[in-house]
Every structure is written in structure tokens, then in C-alpha cells.
Design a protein around this motif. Structure first.
Motif, PDB file in Angstrom:
ATOM      1  N   ARG A  23      43.412 -66.544 -58.150  1.00  0.00           N
ATOM      2  CA  ARG A  23      43.951 -66.212 -59.478  1.00  0.00           C
ATOM      3  C   ARG A  23      45.450 -65.915 -59.377  1.00  0.00           C
ATOM      4  NH1 ARG A  23      39.805 -63.042 -60.942  1.00  0.00           N
ATOM      5  NH2 ARG A  23      40.853 -61.113 -60.437  1.00  0.00           N
ATOM      6  N   SER A  24      45.859 -65.195 -58.318  1.00  0.00           N
ATOM      7  CA  SER A  24      47.280 -64.889 -58.135  1.00  0.00           C
ATOM      8  C   SER A  24      48.088 -66.165 -57.894  1.00  0.00           C
ATOM      9  CB  SER A  24      47.483 -63.893 -56.991  1.00  0.00           C
ATOM     10  OG  SER A  24      47.250 -64.499 -55.744  1.00  0.00           O
ATOM     11  N   LYS A  25      47.515 -67.126 -57.176  1.00  0.00           N
ATOM     12  CA  LYS A  25      48.213 -68.393 -56.943  1.00  0.00           C
ATOM     13  C   LYS A  25      48.389 -69.162 -58.249  1.00  0.00           C
ATOM     14  CE  LYS A  25      47.539 -70.820 -53.293  1.00  0.00           C
ATOM     15  NZ  LYS A  25      46.986 -71.620 -52.197  1.00  0.00           N
ATOM     16  N   VAL A  26      47.351 -69.192 -59.065  1.00  0.00           N
ATOM     17  CA  VAL A  26      47.450 -69.875 -60.355  1.00  0.00           C
ATOM     18  C   VAL A  26      48.496 -69.193 -61.226  1.00  0.00           C
ATOM     19  CG1 VAL A  26      46.226 -70.394 -62.512  1.00  0.00           C
ATOM     20  CG2 VAL A  26      45.101 -70.779 -60.306  1.00  0.00           C
ATOM     21  N   ARG A  27      48.505 -67.877 -61.239  1.00  0.00           N
ATOM     22  CA  ARG A  27      49.498 -67.140 -62.027  1.00  0.00           C
ATOM     23  C   ARG A  27      50.924 -67.424 -61.526  1.00  0.00           C
ATOM     24  NH1 ARG A  27      45.707 -61.990 -62.393  1.00  0.00           N
ATOM     25  NH2 ARG A  27      44.880 -62.337 -64.475  1.00  0.00           N
ATOM     26  N   PHE A  28      51.097 -67.517 -60.207  1.00  0.00           N
ATOM     27  CA  PHE A  28      52.411 -67.836 -59.659  1.00  0.00           C
ATOM     28  C   PHE A  28      52.891 -69.186 -60.179  1.00  0.00           C
ATOM     29  CE2 PHE A  28      54.878 -70.308 -56.666  1.00  0.00           C
ATOM     30  CZ  PHE A  28      56.006 -69.524 -56.531  1.00  0.00           C
ATOM     31  N   TRP A  29      52.026 -70.212 -60.044  1.00  0.00           N
ATOM     32  CA  TRP A  29      52.449 -71.550 -60.459  1.00  0.00           C
ATOM     33  C   TRP A  29      52.594 -71.658 -61.968  1.00  0.00           C
ATOM     34  CZ3 TRP A  29      55.081 -74.281 -57.414  1.00  0.00           C
ATOM     35  CH2 TRP A  29      54.863 -74.218 -56.045  1.00  0.00           C
ATOM     36  N   ALA A  30      51.788 -70.945 -62.706  1.00  0.00           N
ATOM     37  CA  ALA A  30      51.945 -70.932 -64.164  1.00  0.00           C
ATOM     38  C   ALA A  30      53.279 -70.305 -64.542  1.00  0.00           C
ATOM     39  CB  ALA A  30      50.794 -70.177 -64.819  1.00  0.00           C
ATOM     40  N   ASP A  31      53.629 -69.197 -63.875  1.00  0.00           N
ATOM     41  CA  ASP A  31      54.909 -68.547 -64.149  1.00  0.00           C
ATOM     42  C   ASP A  31      56.066 -69.450 -63.735  1.00  0.00           C
ATOM     43  OD1 ASP A  31      56.468 -66.106 -64.932  1.00  0.00           O
ATOM     44  OD2 ASP A  31      57.107 -66.284 -62.840  1.00  0.00           O
ATOM     45  N   PHE A  32      55.937 -70.107 -62.589  1.00  0.00           N
ATOM     46  CA  PHE A  32      56.973 -71.032 -62.137  1.00  0.00           C
ATOM     47  C   PHE A  32      57.183 -72.128 -63.173  1.00  0.00           C
ATOM     48  CE2 PHE A  32      58.291 -74.939 -60.078  1.00  0.00           C
ATOM     49  CZ  PHE A  32      59.430 -74.535 -59.393  1.00  0.00           C
ATOM     50  N   PHE A  33      56.088 -72.726 -63.601  1.00  0.00           N
ATOM     51  CA  PHE A  33      56.146 -73.787 -64.604  1.00  0.00           C
ATOM     52  C   PHE A  33      56.771 -73.268 -65.894  1.00  0.00           C
ATOM     53  CE2 PHE A  33      54.206 -76.204 -68.101  1.00  0.00           C
ATOM     54  CZ  PHE A  33      54.632 -77.478 -67.755  1.00  0.00           C
ATOM     55  N   TYR A  34      56.331 -72.092 -66.311  1.00  0.00           N
ATOM     56  CA  TYR A  34      56.811 -71.484 -67.543  1.00  0.00           C
ATOM     57  C   TYR A  34      58.307 -71.191 -67.476  1.00  0.00           C
ATOM     58  CZ  TYR A  34      56.252 -68.596 -71.742  1.00  0.00           C
ATOM     59  OH  TYR A  34      56.331 -68.086 -73.001  1.00  0.00           O
TER      60      TYR A  34
END
Length: 112
Positions: free
Chosen positions: A93-104
Motif C-alpha cells: 500500500r505504501s508503494k502504491v501511495r508513493f507512485w500515486a503521489d509521484f504521478f500526482y
């Protein structure tokens, strides 16, 4: 919580934020109406939904407006349990949040 009866997404085709919400709703299998917002000439109806920032996307569920894409994504995931947007494992979940934030932060904010 009762299943929402009426769902509308106010957005703009050129917005990556709206695209994220659109895909989340489709992944969850949520039926919704889409209302394209003219960003240069916003309607009074739209401005009443989000008088603070006056930005897209806005999700309206049973007459209640929910602004801001990340808030909408959290609401969608909590309301419609099928096909979770985040994995159950905290590390994943933390990895997905990292990449979502990066993308965002890096991709969407600098697309124009």
C-alpha cells in the motif's frame, strides 16, 4: 451505509485529475453520469458545487458534492468495496501511495 443512487462526475477531458477519478469509478463498476465542464466558462450550477476552489473534478453523490481528486478517490474506495484501489498489505500500500503521489506531483501538475 446505503448504496448511493445518483452519481455524477463533473470534469474536463483535459484534466488528468478527472481521468484518475473516471478510471477509479470504472474499475469499481460504478454507474455515473458525466458532465463536461467548460473551464473557461463555468456554469452557475458548477460554481455552487465547489465555491471555494471552483476546480474539477467534483463527484456528486445523491446531491452531496465531493471536491478534490484525492479526496474523491478515498471516498470511492470506502463507499464501493469491490475491487479495492489499494492492496491490503501495508508495505505494498505504501508503494502504491508513493507512485500515486509521484504521478500526482510530477506528471499531472506539469502536463500543461
Amino acid at each position: 451505509m446505503a448504496t448511493p443512487k445518483e452519481v455524477k462526475l463533473y470534469g474536463a477531458a483535459v484534466s488528468g485529475y478527472c481521468t484518475m477519478v473516471h478510471h477509479a469509478l470504472r474499475l469499481k463498476g460504478v454507474a455515473y453520469d458525466y458532465v463536461e465542464v467548460d473551464l473557461k466558462n463555468k456554469s452557475e450550477e458548477f460554481l455552487k458545487l465547489h465555491p471555494v476552489h471552483k476546480k474539477v473534478p467534483i463527484l456528486v453523490v445523491d446531491g452531496k458534492p465531493i471536491p478534490e481528486s484525492l479526496v474523491i478517490l478515498q471516498y470511492v474506495d470506502e463507499t464501493w468495496k469491490q475491487h479495492p484501489l489499494l492492496p491490503q498489505d501495508p508495505y505494498l500500500r505504501s508503494k502504491v501511495r508513493f507512485w500515486a503521489d509521484f504521478f500526482y506531483q510530477k506528471v499531472i501538475l506539469y502536463q500543461f
